[in-house]
Design a protein around this motif. Structure first.
Motif, PDB file in Angstrom:
ATOM      1  N   ARG A  81       0.833  -1.209   0.000  1.00  0.00           N
ATOM      2  CA  ARG A  81       0.000   0.000   0.000  1.00  0.00           C
ATOM      3  C   ARG A  81       0.868   1.260   0.000  1.00  0.00           C
ATOM      4  O   ARG A  81       0.549   2.232  -0.674  1.00  0.00           O
ATOM      5  CB  ARG A  81      -0.947  -0.008   1.195  1.00  0.00           C
ATOM      6  N   GLU A  83       3.898   1.505  -1.231  1.00  0.00           N
ATOM      7  CA  GLU A  83       4.493   1.602  -2.560  1.00  0.00           C
ATOM      8  C   GLU A  83       3.477   2.122  -3.577  1.00  0.00           C
ATOM      9  O   GLU A  83       3.808   2.969  -4.417  1.00  0.00           O
ATOM     10  CB  GLU A  83       5.018   0.228  -2.990  1.00  0.00           C
ATOM     11  N   ILE A  84       2.243   1.660  -3.494  1.00  0.00           N
ATOM     12  CA  ILE A  84       1.191   2.138  -4.396  1.00  0.00           C
ATOM     13  C   ILE A  84       0.941   3.623  -4.181  1.00  0.00           C
ATOM     14  O   ILE A  84       0.798   4.384  -5.142  1.00  0.00           O
ATOM     15  CB  ILE A  84      -0.102   1.316  -4.211  1.00  0.00           C
ATOM     16  N   ALA A  86       3.071   5.833  -3.115  1.00  0.00           N
ATOM     17  CA  ALA A  86       4.211   6.563  -3.662  1.00  0.00           C
ATOM     18  C   ALA A  86       4.108   6.654  -5.183  1.00  0.00           C
ATOM     19  O   ALA A  86       4.374   7.708  -5.781  1.00  0.00           O
ATOM     20  CB  ALA A  86       5.519   5.894  -3.252  1.00  0.00           C
ATOM     21  N   LEU A  87       3.696   5.571  -5.825  1.00  0.00           N
ATOM     22  CA  LEU A  87       3.533   5.580  -7.280  1.00  0.00           C
ATOM     23  C   LEU A  87       2.413   6.525  -7.704  1.00  0.00           C
ATOM     24  O   LEU A  87       2.531   7.226  -8.715  1.00  0.00           O
ATOM     25  CB  LEU A  87       3.269   4.161  -7.793  1.00  0.00           C
ATOM     26  N   ARG A  88       1.331   6.555  -6.933  1.00  0.00           N
ATOM     27  CA  ARG A  88       0.238   7.490  -7.239  1.00  0.00           C
ATOM     28  C   ARG A  88       0.720   8.934  -7.118  1.00  0.00           C
ATOM     29  O   ARG A  88       0.333   9.793  -7.919  1.00  0.00           O
ATOM     30  CB  ARG A  88      -0.946   7.227  -6.321  1.00  0.00           C
ATOM     31  N   GLN A  90       3.778   9.978  -7.592  1.00  0.00           N
ATOM     32  CA  GLN A  90       4.630  10.226  -8.760  1.00  0.00           C
ATOM     33  C   GLN A  90       3.785  10.484  -9.997  1.00  0.00           C
ATOM     34  O   GLN A  90       4.093  11.369 -10.797  1.00  0.00           O
ATOM     35  CB  GLN A  90       5.565   9.037  -9.005  1.00  0.00           C
ATOM     36  N   LEU A  91       2.727   9.707 -10.159  1.00  0.00           N
ATOM     37  CA  LEU A  91       1.838   9.889 -11.307  1.00  0.00           C
ATOM     38  C   LEU A  91       1.167  11.259 -11.257  1.00  0.00           C
ATOM     39  O   LEU A  91       1.082  11.957 -12.271  1.00  0.00           O
ATOM     40  CB  LEU A  91       0.779   8.786 -11.335  1.00  0.00           C
ATOM     41  N   GLU A  93       2.297  13.952  -9.857  1.00  0.00           N
ATOM     42  CA  GLU A  93       3.314  14.949 -10.183  1.00  0.00           C
ATOM     43  C   GLU A  93       3.577  14.976 -11.682  1.00  0.00           C
ATOM     44  O   GLU A  93       3.705  16.052 -12.288  1.00  0.00           O
ATOM     45  CB  GLU A  93       4.604  14.664  -9.404  1.00  0.00           C
TER      46      GLU A  93
END
Length: 113
Positions: A81, A83-84, A86-88, A90-91, A93
């Motif tokens: 969760r 990691e998800i 953090a990826l969200r 980044q997306l 941004e």
């Protein structure tokens, strides 16, 4: 030099004897005993549990490997969760930068015309 920690392989099981429950690992290595007495006077004088109490303690001990596995699964899901999330971020941004570039491109296109 430290010794490697012992591994007590799951599944653990409970074996009942007269006056005790023994908890064994998968290799039949005894891990713990929960002693009981049906004699009320003996329980009052000593540190004996009733049969039901000893059975409950033994079953709880035997369930520890399952509990540990469940907690590790939960921790793994928690890490996923994070990691998800953090990826969200980044997306989001990247989308913000894309929108800024589009706005800049449109502004430059209007001034060139």
């Amino acid at each position: 030099m430290m010794d490697e920690p012992r591994r007590f392989f799951a599944p653990w099981r409970v074996v009942e004897f007269e006056g005790a429950f023994r908890i064994d690992d998968a290799a039949a290595l005894p891990l713990a005993y929960a002693y009981y007495s049906e004699d009320i006077a003996r329980r009052a004088a000593g540190s004996y549990m009733s049969r039901e109490e000893a059975c409950r303690v033994a079953l709880n001990i035997a369930s520890l490997p399952d509990l540990r596995a469940a907690l590790q699964d939960k921790d793994g899901a928690g890490e996923l969760r994070v990691e998800i999330a953090a990826l969200r971020a980044q997306l989001a941004e990247a989308e913000r930068q894309r929108d800024a570039w589009r706005t800049e491109a449109e502004r430059l296109g209007q001034t060139a015309a």
